[in-house]
Design a protein around this motif. Structure first.
Motif, PDB file in Angstrom:
ATOM      1  N   UNK A 115     -61.967  11.467  32.806  1.00  0.00           N
ATOM      2  CA  UNK A 115     -63.285  11.870  32.180  1.00  0.00           C
ATOM      3  C   UNK A 115     -64.258  10.757  32.625  1.00  0.00           C
ATOM      4  N   UNK A 116     -65.431  10.948  32.309  1.00  0.00           N
ATOM      5  CA  UNK A 116     -66.550  10.049  32.588  1.00  0.00           C
ATOM      6  C   UNK A 116     -66.633   8.914  31.650  1.00  0.00           C
ATOM      7  N   UNK A 117     -66.350   9.181  30.364  1.00  0.00           N
ATOM      8  CA  UNK A 117     -66.517   8.559  29.321  1.00  0.00           C
ATOM      9  C   UNK A 117     -65.200   7.372  29.146  1.00  0.00           C
ATOM     10  N   UNK A 118     -64.404   7.022  30.129  1.00  0.00           N
ATOM     11  CA  UNK A 118     -63.465   5.968  29.871  1.00  0.00           C
ATOM     12  C   UNK A 118     -62.794   5.580  31.284  1.00  0.00           C
ATOM     13  N   UNK A 119     -62.430   4.650  31.559  1.00  0.00           N
ATOM     14  CA  UNK A 119     -61.785   4.421  32.776  1.00  0.00           C
ATOM     15  C   UNK A 119     -60.607   4.790  33.057  1.00  0.00           C
ATOM     16  N   UNK A 120     -59.686   4.717  31.826  1.00  0.00           N
ATOM     17  CA  UNK A 120     -58.341   5.251  31.935  1.00  0.00           C
ATOM     18  C   UNK A 120     -58.238   6.883  31.612  1.00  0.00           C
ATOM     19  N   UNK A 121     -57.346   7.561  32.227  1.00  0.00           N
ATOM     20  CA  UNK A 121     -57.240   9.025  32.032  1.00  0.00           C
ATOM     21  C   UNK A 121     -56.711   9.072  30.493  1.00  0.00           C
ATOM     22  N   UNK A 122     -56.547  10.475  29.900  1.00  0.00           N
ATOM     23  CA  UNK A 122     -55.970  10.515  28.642  1.00  0.00           C
ATOM     24  C   UNK A 122     -55.196  11.836  28.853  1.00  0.00           C
ATOM     25  N   UNK A 123     -54.254  12.061  27.933  1.00  0.00           N
ATOM     26  CA  UNK A 123     -53.174  13.046  28.036  1.00  0.00           C
ATOM     27  C   UNK A 123     -53.567  13.835  27.008  1.00  0.00           C
ATOM     28  N   UNK A 124     -53.334  15.166  27.224  1.00  0.00           N
ATOM     29  CA  UNK A 124     -53.700  16.277  26.316  1.00  0.00           C
ATOM     30  C   UNK A 124     -52.525  17.233  26.142  1.00  0.00           C
ATOM     31  N   UNK A 125     -51.665  17.226  25.076  1.00  0.00           N
ATOM     32  CA  UNK A 125     -50.822  18.239  24.746  1.00  0.00           C
ATOM     33  C   UNK A 125     -51.327  19.711  24.804  1.00  0.00           C
ATOM     34  N   UNK A 126     -51.149  20.294  25.621  1.00  0.00           N
ATOM     35  CA  UNK A 126     -51.763  21.869  25.674  1.00  0.00           C
ATOM     36  C   UNK A 126     -50.866  22.817  24.845  1.00  0.00           C
ATOM     37  N   UNK A 127     -49.665  22.595  24.886  1.00  0.00           N
ATOM     38  CA  UNK A 127     -48.434  23.268  24.185  1.00  0.00           C
ATOM     39  C   UNK A 127     -47.129  22.513  23.715  1.00  0.00           C
ATOM     40  N   UNK A 174     -44.749  10.566  30.552  1.00  0.00           N
ATOM     41  CA  UNK A 174     -45.612  11.358  31.688  1.00  0.00           C
ATOM     42  C   UNK A 174     -46.967  10.599  31.597  1.00  0.00           C
ATOM     43  N   UNK A 175     -47.603  10.344  30.643  1.00  0.00           N
ATOM     44  CA  UNK A 175     -48.838   9.843  30.168  1.00  0.00           C
ATOM     45  C   UNK A 175     -48.859   8.468  30.255  1.00  0.00           C
ATOM     46  N   UNK A 176     -47.897   7.691  29.887  1.00  0.00           N
ATOM     47  CA  UNK A 176     -47.944   6.283  30.250  1.00  0.00           C
ATOM     48  C   UNK A 176     -47.656   6.125  31.740  1.00  0.00           C
ATOM     49  N   UNK A 177     -46.982   6.669  32.616  1.00  0.00           N
ATOM     50  CA  UNK A 177     -46.697   6.545  34.005  1.00  0.00           C
ATOM     51  C   UNK A 177     -48.055   6.918  34.777  1.00  0.00           C
ATOM     52  N   UNK A 178     -48.926   7.859  34.227  1.00  0.00           N
ATOM     53  CA  UNK A 178     -50.396   8.112  34.934  1.00  0.00           C
ATOM     54  C   UNK A 178     -51.189   7.312  34.311  1.00  0.00           C
ATOM     55  N   UNK A 179     -51.099   6.078  33.488  1.00  0.00           N
ATOM     56  CA  UNK A 179     -52.025   5.104  33.049  1.00  0.00           C
ATOM     57  C   UNK A 179     -52.987   5.639  31.894  1.00  0.00           C
ATOM     58  N   UNK A 180     -52.438   6.548  31.106  1.00  0.00           N
ATOM     59  CA  UNK A 180     -53.421   7.108  30.019  1.00  0.00           C
ATOM     60  C   UNK A 180     -53.566   6.061  28.889  1.00  0.00           C
ATOM     61  N   UNK A 181     -54.705   6.113  28.421  1.00  0.00           N
ATOM     62  CA  UNK A 181     -54.964   5.303  27.198  1.00  0.00           C
ATOM     63  C   UNK A 181     -54.594   5.921  25.900  1.00  0.00           C
TER      64      UNK A 181
END
Length: 140
Positions: A65-77, A100-107
């Motif tokens: 997102x534009x609001x942070x440097x790192x990606x974030x994870x979202x549990x959709x289901x 999965x989120x940690x491997x992707x660098x999510x904050x």
């Protein structure tokens, strides 16, 4: 219990699980949705299986997102088959989502849950999620 990707033939049980979650889905719609998710990228659906039976599933989305440097994870289901709940299946699914989120660098990782799902709320709190209020949706 094993956590794995969906396979051909899982459409019926995925449909049933989505129905338990409150999202009725025809089994024949499942393959097309999984294909669209793969094409879009950043989305992973995985299955919990025990003794040859699918007993849960989850989908995690990784987004920038534009609001942070790192990606974030979202549990959709996140859904565990009725009768299999409170046996560690949900925790195993969320552990895989966090991997999965940690491997992707999510904050961070987030999930929304309907107000009436009090057991789910307690489950998320036990796993370290903090409650943050308000979600607004406009159907198009």
């Amino acid at each position: 219990m094993t956590i794995r990707e969906p396979l051909d033939g899982d459409e019926e049980v995925i449909s049933t699980l989505l129905g338990e979650l409150g999202y009725p889905t025809a089994p024949e719609a499942v393959p097309g949705r999984l294909t669209a998710m793969d094409a879009e990228g950043g989305q992973t659906t995985f299955i919990a299986e025990s003794e040859g039976e699918v007993i849960g599933m989850a989908t995690v989305i990784v987004r920038h997102t534009i609001s942070r440097d790192e990606p974030f994870g979202r549990l959709a289901s996140v859904v565990v088959k009725d009768g299999e709940r409170s046996r560690g299946v949900g925790a195993a699914l969320l552990a895989r989502a966090e991997e999965i989120c940690r491997a992707a660098g999510c904050s961070a990782i987030e999930v929304t849950s309907a107000e009436n799902r009090e057991r789910a709320h307690e489950f998320y709190r036990r796993l370290g999620f903090e409650e943050r209020r308000y979600r607004f949706v406009k159907l198009l």
